[in-house]
Design an enzyme around this catalytic site. Structure first.
Site, PDB file in Angstrom:
ATOM      1  N   GLN A 271       1.725   8.168  -2.695  1.00  0.00           N
ATOM      2  CA  GLN A 271       2.703   8.743  -3.730  1.00  0.00           C
ATOM      3  C   GLN A 271       3.637   7.649  -4.595  1.00  0.00           C
ATOM      4  OE1 GLN A 271       2.715  12.062  -4.053  1.00  0.00           O
ATOM      5  NE2 GLN A 271       0.939  12.308  -2.564  1.00  0.00           N
TER       6      GLN A 271
ATOM      7  N   LEU B  98       0.908  -1.242   0.132  1.00  0.00           N
ATOM      8  CA  LEU B  98       0.065  -0.118   0.168  1.00  0.00           C
ATOM      9  C   LEU B  98       0.672   1.145  -0.122  1.00  0.00           C
ATOM     10  CD1 LEU B  98      -2.813   1.376   0.415  1.00  0.00           C
ATOM     11  CD2 LEU B  98      -2.408   1.251   3.060  1.00  0.00           C
ATOM     12  N   CYS B  99       0.566   2.324  -0.943  1.00  0.00           N
ATOM     13  CA  CYS B  99       1.280   3.376  -0.852  1.00  0.00           C
ATOM     14  C   CYS B  99       0.304   4.481  -0.591  1.00  0.00           C
ATOM     15  CB  CYS B  99       1.867   3.718  -2.315  1.00  0.00           C
ATOM     16  SG  CYS B  99       3.101   4.929  -2.415  1.00  0.00           S
ATOM     17  N   ILE B 100       0.511   4.969   0.605  1.00  0.00           N
ATOM     18  CA  ILE B 100      -0.275   6.165   1.241  1.00  0.00           C
ATOM     19  C   ILE B 100       0.545   7.131   1.822  1.00  0.00           C
ATOM     20  CG2 ILE B 100      -0.945   4.776   3.113  1.00  0.00           C
ATOM     21  CD1 ILE B 100      -3.685   6.133   3.052  1.00  0.00           C
TER      22      ILE B 100
END
Length: 244
Positions: A241, A93-95
């Site tokens: 991102q 997860l990219c947050i």
């Protein structure tokens, strides 16, 4: 006791307190399973929010905590296939909320969007709810999913919806095999608990729930682009991102 052991012990205490808090005041839409022999790895079951493409889905993930938690962020990885602009193909997860609190002007993130020690598993989970329905397509982790999502939103191209719904159906089979009853209505989805009068934890009162507040806040999120934006995360501030 050396500094490393002391740091790890502090992380253990912090995680134990968070787990106890989540057990007494659960977050709607999630289940948490923790083996107390390894407090640095949590297993999470995520229910797809009602009235979204993910309704009825059961998505499994793991959260790994560093030995210096909460001063550094954990990482989160889906172990169930999730086709989403802010989820790498390997499930990471990219947050923004999970990005280390470093000064990186190239990232395009404000300091207040990144991790800080006041964040918690609760704020991460609530941000994931927002992210599922409102991806950040400006700096995606999965470019193909991002392009497909934009076409779905702007041109009603059904390809993105078709893939997500197929994953939802596959996840339902996993839930059934594990004896998991996935909530599909808002009443079933919302967890009711009554916090003390002096606490206001994301609007989750005995007569309300975070999901209701999120539905309302979502309409105004696009107008908020400063550090005072919604704590639940929106598509520009609390989503992923390009680098994890």
């Amino acid at each position: 006791m050396d500094s490393r052991a002391s740091t790890s012990s502090g992380a253990m205490r912090a995680l134990s307190m968070e787990l106890k808090n989540l057990q007494s005041q659960p977050v709607e839409g999630f289940t948490i399973d923790v083996n107390e022999d390894n407090m640095f790895l949590w297993s999470v079951g995520i229910y797809g929010p009602p009235k979204t493409l993910y309704q009825g889905g059961y998505f499994k993930a793991t959260i790994r905590f560093p030995s210096n938690y909460p001063y550094q962020p954990p990482s989160m990885k889906f172990t169930t296939k999730v086709w989403h602009p802010n989820v790498y193909e390997n499930g990471d997860l990219c947050i923004s909320i999970l990005h280390a609190p470093v000064d990186d002007p190239q990232s395009g993130e404000l300091a207040c969007e990144r991790w800080n020690p006041t964040q918690s598993v609760r704020t991460i989970l609530l941000s994931v709810i927002s992210l599922l329905n409102e991806p950040n397509t400006s700096s995606p982790a999965n470019v193909d999913a991002s392009v497909m999502y934009r076409k779905w939103k702007e041109e009603s191209n059904p390809e993105y919806e078709k893939i997500v719904k197929k994953q939802v159906e596959d996840s339902k089979k996993v839930a059934q095999s594990e004896g998991i009853q996935v909530p599909e209505t808002i009443d079933e989805y919302c967890v009711k608990w009554a916090p003390p009068r002096d606490e206001t934890d994301y609007g989750m009162l005995d007569e309300d729930c975070f999901y209701d507040d999120y539905q309302e806040d979502d309409q105004s999120d696009e107008e908020e682009d400063d550090c005072g934006a919604s704590d639940y995360g929106d598509d520009d501030e609390d989503s992923g991102q390009g680098e994890n």
